[in-house]
Design a protein around this motif. Structure first.
Motif, PDB file in Angstrom:
ATOM      1  N   LEU A 115      -0.404  -8.109   1.848  1.00  0.00           N
ATOM      2  CA  LEU A 115      -0.676  -7.215   0.722  1.00  0.00           C
ATOM      3  C   LEU A 115      -0.985  -7.994  -0.555  1.00  0.00           C
ATOM      4  N   VAL A 116      -0.276  -9.088  -0.786  1.00  0.00           N
ATOM      5  CA  VAL A 116      -0.547  -9.902  -1.977  1.00  0.00           C
ATOM      6  C   VAL A 116      -1.998 -10.379  -1.968  1.00  0.00           C
ATOM      7  N   ARG A 117      -2.454 -10.875  -0.843  1.00  0.00           N
ATOM      8  CA  ARG A 117      -3.835 -11.370  -0.751  1.00  0.00           C
ATOM      9  C   ARG A 117      -4.844 -10.224  -0.856  1.00  0.00           C
ATOM     10  N   TYR A 118      -4.524  -9.093  -0.242  1.00  0.00           N
ATOM     11  CA  TYR A 118      -5.444  -7.951  -0.290  1.00  0.00           C
ATOM     12  C   TYR A 118      -5.666  -7.495  -1.728  1.00  0.00           C
ATOM     13  N   TYR A 119      -4.591  -7.335  -2.480  1.00  0.00           N
ATOM     14  CA  TYR A 119      -4.760  -6.822  -3.843  1.00  0.00           C
ATOM     15  C   TYR A 119      -5.325  -7.863  -4.797  1.00  0.00           C
ATOM     16  N   ALA A 120      -5.011  -9.122  -4.580  1.00  0.00           N
ATOM     17  CA  ALA A 120      -5.654 -10.153  -5.399  1.00  0.00           C
ATOM     18  C   ALA A 120      -7.162 -10.118  -5.198  1.00  0.00           C
ATOM     19  N   GLY A 121      -7.588  -9.876  -3.970  1.00  0.00           N
ATOM     20  CA  GLY A 121      -9.016  -9.771  -3.692  1.00  0.00           C
ATOM     21  C   GLY A 121      -9.651  -8.549  -4.321  1.00  0.00           C
ATOM     22  N   LEU A 122      -8.931  -7.420  -4.326  1.00  0.00           N
ATOM     23  CA  LEU A 122      -9.478  -6.202  -4.937  1.00  0.00           C
ATOM     24  C   LEU A 122      -9.703  -6.394  -6.431  1.00  0.00           C
ATOM     25  N   VAL A 123      -8.737  -7.009  -7.095  1.00  0.00           N
ATOM     26  CA  VAL A 123      -8.870  -7.212  -8.546  1.00  0.00           C
ATOM     27  C   VAL A 123      -9.998  -8.178  -8.850  1.00  0.00           C
ATOM     28  N   ALA A 124     -10.180  -9.166  -8.001  1.00  0.00           N
ATOM     29  CA  ALA A 124     -11.248 -10.147  -8.223  1.00  0.00           C
ATOM     30  C   ALA A 124     -12.627  -9.503  -8.160  1.00  0.00           C
ATOM     31  N   PRO A 450      -5.022   4.971   1.527  1.00  0.00           N
ATOM     32  CA  PRO A 450      -3.911   5.473   0.722  1.00  0.00           C
ATOM     33  C   PRO A 450      -2.821   6.096   1.579  1.00  0.00           C
ATOM     34  N   PHE A 451      -1.579   5.850   1.178  1.00  0.00           N
ATOM     35  CA  PHE A 451      -0.397   6.373   1.859  1.00  0.00           C
ATOM     36  C   PHE A 451       0.475   7.093   0.842  1.00  0.00           C
ATOM     37  N   GLY A 452       0.926   8.276   1.201  1.00  0.00           N
ATOM     38  CA  GLY A 452       1.817   9.044   0.337  1.00  0.00           C
ATOM     39  C   GLY A 452       1.872  10.477   0.807  1.00  0.00           C
ATOM     40  N   GLY A 453       2.638  11.298   0.095  1.00  0.00           N
ATOM     41  CA  GLY A 453       2.877  12.644   0.573  1.00  0.00           C
ATOM     42  C   GLY A 453       2.557  13.726  -0.435  1.00  0.00           C
ATOM     43  N   ILE A 454       2.706  14.956   0.063  1.00  0.00           N
ATOM     44  CA  ILE A 454       2.579  16.143  -0.767  1.00  0.00           C
ATOM     45  C   ILE A 454       3.898  16.908  -0.699  1.00  0.00           C
ATOM     46  N   LYS A 455       3.993  17.953  -1.477  1.00  0.00           N
ATOM     47  CA  LYS A 455       5.199  18.773  -1.543  1.00  0.00           C
ATOM     48  C   LYS A 455       6.416  17.879  -1.817  1.00  0.00           C
ATOM     49  N   SER A 456       7.498  18.065  -1.082  1.00  0.00           N
ATOM     50  CA  SER A 456       8.718  17.294  -1.363  1.00  0.00           C
ATOM     51  C   SER A 456       8.641  15.847  -0.902  1.00  0.00           C
ATOM     52  N   GLU A 466      -6.428   2.985  -4.138  1.00  0.00           N
ATOM     53  CA  GLU A 466      -5.642   3.971  -4.881  1.00  0.00           C
ATOM     54  C   GLU A 466      -4.290   3.398  -5.292  1.00  0.00           C
ATOM     55  N   GLY A 467      -3.719   2.531  -4.443  1.00  0.00           N
ATOM     56  CA  GLY A 467      -2.455   1.901  -4.786  1.00  0.00           C
ATOM     57  C   GLY A 467      -2.568   0.937  -5.948  1.00  0.00           C
ATOM     58  N   LEU A 468      -3.730   0.317  -6.122  1.00  0.00           N
ATOM     59  CA  LEU A 468      -3.976  -0.542  -7.280  1.00  0.00           C
ATOM     60  C   LEU A 468      -4.142   0.296  -8.540  1.00  0.00           C
ATOM     61  N   SER A 469      -4.885   1.381  -8.436  1.00  0.00           N
ATOM     62  CA  SER A 469      -5.117   2.248  -9.603  1.00  0.00           C
ATOM     63  C   SER A 469      -3.823   2.776 -10.193  1.00  0.00           C
ATOM     64  N   ALA A 470      -2.790   2.926  -9.354  1.00  0.00           N
ATOM     65  CA  ALA A 470      -1.512   3.432  -9.842  1.00  0.00           C
ATOM     66  C   ALA A 470      -0.868   2.493 -10.853  1.00  0.00           C
ATOM     67  N   PHE A 471      -1.290   1.229 -10.881  1.00  0.00           N
ATOM     68  CA  PHE A 471      -0.731   0.263 -11.819  1.00  0.00           C
ATOM     69  C   PHE A 471      -1.747  -0.151 -12.882  1.00  0.00           C
ATOM     70  N   GLN A 472      -2.764   0.649 -13.034  1.00  0.00           N
ATOM     71  CA  GLN A 472      -3.790   0.395 -14.042  1.00  0.00           C
ATOM     72  C   GLN A 472      -3.944   1.608 -14.945  1.00  0.00           C
TER      73      GLN A 472
END
Length: 484
Positions: A115-124, A450-456, A466-472
């Motif tokens: 994951l560290v390498r994946y997101y470093a690549g996305l930002v680059a 993207p991973f996550g849920g709806i409702k409860s 999408e996981g990167l955008s959550a921290f931008q």
């Protein structure tokens, strides 16, 4: 065995004396013996950690201001340091929460570095976009780091879940205060050792283990810009209320009661390995598992017998043994919770087919046998509430529409799966399920999606872009330049 003990917290890029003498003791779920201890963080420790993260973020020449390529170089060193500790990370997770070691080697040893390498690549790939305006001029849209992040993680898959948060946050340029769960702290401190070795600047990552009250203090701390939490729906609602009052961005990955829908064209016996991984993995201690199994009445008894055969064949034992498929639950409290649901399933009229007790050959450890209930009413407690243990409720359905109705009749919406000999039919079925994620003939969280849920089951998404955008945060500059 020799215990693993830490005397200091990891704050501001150094091992720092805690503000109190209180400690967290970690016990083995297999032997019940003491295996380690760390300082228990206090509100003052949180103040120190947030202040360090704040300084690191606000530094005009610091981590947030670095070019993505420069951050990427340090993140590559971090990934390498994590990989070098992969086997020990897996071992520590296993001895703390009972995760079978073969699974820990897959989830906890390698996934963080990936994951560290994946997101470093996305930002680059770029943080700016020019857009041609509709009113004659151009706009420049910038992606900037959101700020200081409070990351609160659970005990069930501690390092993989930690890096669902840390990897994109670090790549984006954020700084972090991590609060690991008290049950799994030894792996978090090993991760801190990797961060120190890799040369992450002081304050970029801070680790303060603590209980719920100190966690709540972190969530509402005025120095925090964003909260990312994985845990129970009840705790998530409390955090959401706090963040709502503060207008503070929050990502919540919460509980689940996912449906595994077996269609009438399926020979489930051909899919047992994938079915196990989608329903009983990690001793049933994963939020997206399909713990409601929906089976057509036309094949109901055959499917119940197949699942019962699977549960009966699983090897229960020491999670450090590579042949073990079902290890202990994380704590006595968790075993008590699971056993109370088993009793509730019996009293509500469910037919206990397999399991329901403790292994007869183990006099130590917090073990529960894989347990299968049949003839479960769709509205029964064990069909509606998250148990978080190796317990499956097999529910009959009449036809496809009935299966969809049962699958969607839940307060949750995190995972799910469809089992069929026709992948196209399975994909069409999956489209009708109200859930953040659904698998066909299996279930795998792929980092690119993207991973996550709806409702409860929560708010927001992790993994993928999408996981990167959550921290931008997005900034628009309206340029004094005509469209080209």
């Amino acid at each position: 065995m020799t215990t693993i003990d830490y005397e200091r917290l990891y704050i501001n890029g150094a091992w720092t004396a805690p503000e109190s003498a209180k400690r967290i003791a970690v016990h083995s779920p297999t032997t019940e013996g003491l295996i380690g201890s760390v300082p228990e963080g206090t509100e003052r420790d949180i103040d120190n950690a947030v202040a360090a993260a704040r300084r690191a973020f606000d530094d005009p020449t610091g981590w947030a201001a670095w070019a993505p390529a420069r951050r990427g170089e340090v993140l590559e060193q971090f990934a390498a340091a994590l990989e070098a500790r992969g086997a020990e990370t897996a071992r520590r997770v296993t001895i703390q929460n009972g995760m079978p070691i073969w699974l820990a080697m897959n989830f906890e040893a390698g996934f963080p570095a990936m994951l560290v390498r994946y997101y470093a690549g996305l930002v680059a790939a770029g943080l700016e976009e020019r857009r041609q305006g509709m009113l004659g001029k151009q706009s420049l849209v910038l992606r900037e780091p959101i700020g200081v992040v409070a990351a609160i993680v659970p005990w069930n898959v501690p390092q993989a879940i930690t890096f669902l948060k840390l990897a994109p946050a670090l790549a984006a340029g954020c700084t972090i205060v991590l609060k690991p769960a008290p049950e799994t702290v030894l792996d978090a401190f090993l991760m801190a050792e990797a961060a120190l070795e890799a040369g992450l600047p002081p304050g970029v990552i801070n680790v303060v283990p603590a209980g719920r009250e100190v966690g709540a203090y972190l969530v509402e701390h005025p120095g925090i810009d964003k909260v990312s939490f994985t845990g129970s729906s009840a705790a998530g609602r409390s955090i959401a209320r706090t963040c709502g009052d503060l207008l503070r961005p929050v990502t919540l990955e919460l509980g689940g009661k996912s449906a595994a829908i077996v269609l009438d064209d399926t020979d489930l016996s051909d899919l047992m390995e994938s079915f196990f991984a989608s329903t009983l993995l990690n001793n049933g201690q994963i939020c997206w598992l399909g713990t409601r199994v929906l089976a057509p009445r036309s094949k109901y008894n055959t499917i119940v017998d197949t699942i019962a055969g699977l549960a009966s064949s699983l090897q229960i034992g020491d999670p450090l043994d590579e042949s073990t498929q079902i290890g202990p639950l994380v704590s006595q409290r968790q075993r008590d919770r699971v056993e109370s649901y088993i009793e509730k399933g019996k009293s509500d009229g469910g037919r206990l087919v397999v399991g329901g007790g403790r292994p007869s050959d183990r006099d130590k450890g917090w073990f529960v046998e894989p347990t299968i209930f049949a003839d479960v009413d769709r509205n029964a407690t064990i069909a509606q509430e998250e148990i978080f243990g190796p317990v499956l409720a097999v529910i009959p359905y009449e036809d496809d529409d009935d299966a969809i109705a049962i699958a969607n009749n839940t307060d949750y919406g995190l995972g799910g799966s469809v089992w069929t000999s026709d992948p196209e039919r399975g994909a069409a079925f999956a489209r009708r399920i109200r859930s953040g994620t659904v698998g066909v003939n299996g279930y795998v969280n792929d980092p690119v999606s993207p991973f996550g849920g709806i409702k409860s089951s929560g708010l927001g998404r992790e993994l993928g872009p999408e996981g990167l955008s959550a921290f931008q945060t997005f900034k628009t500059i309206y340029l004094d330049e005509p469209n080209s």
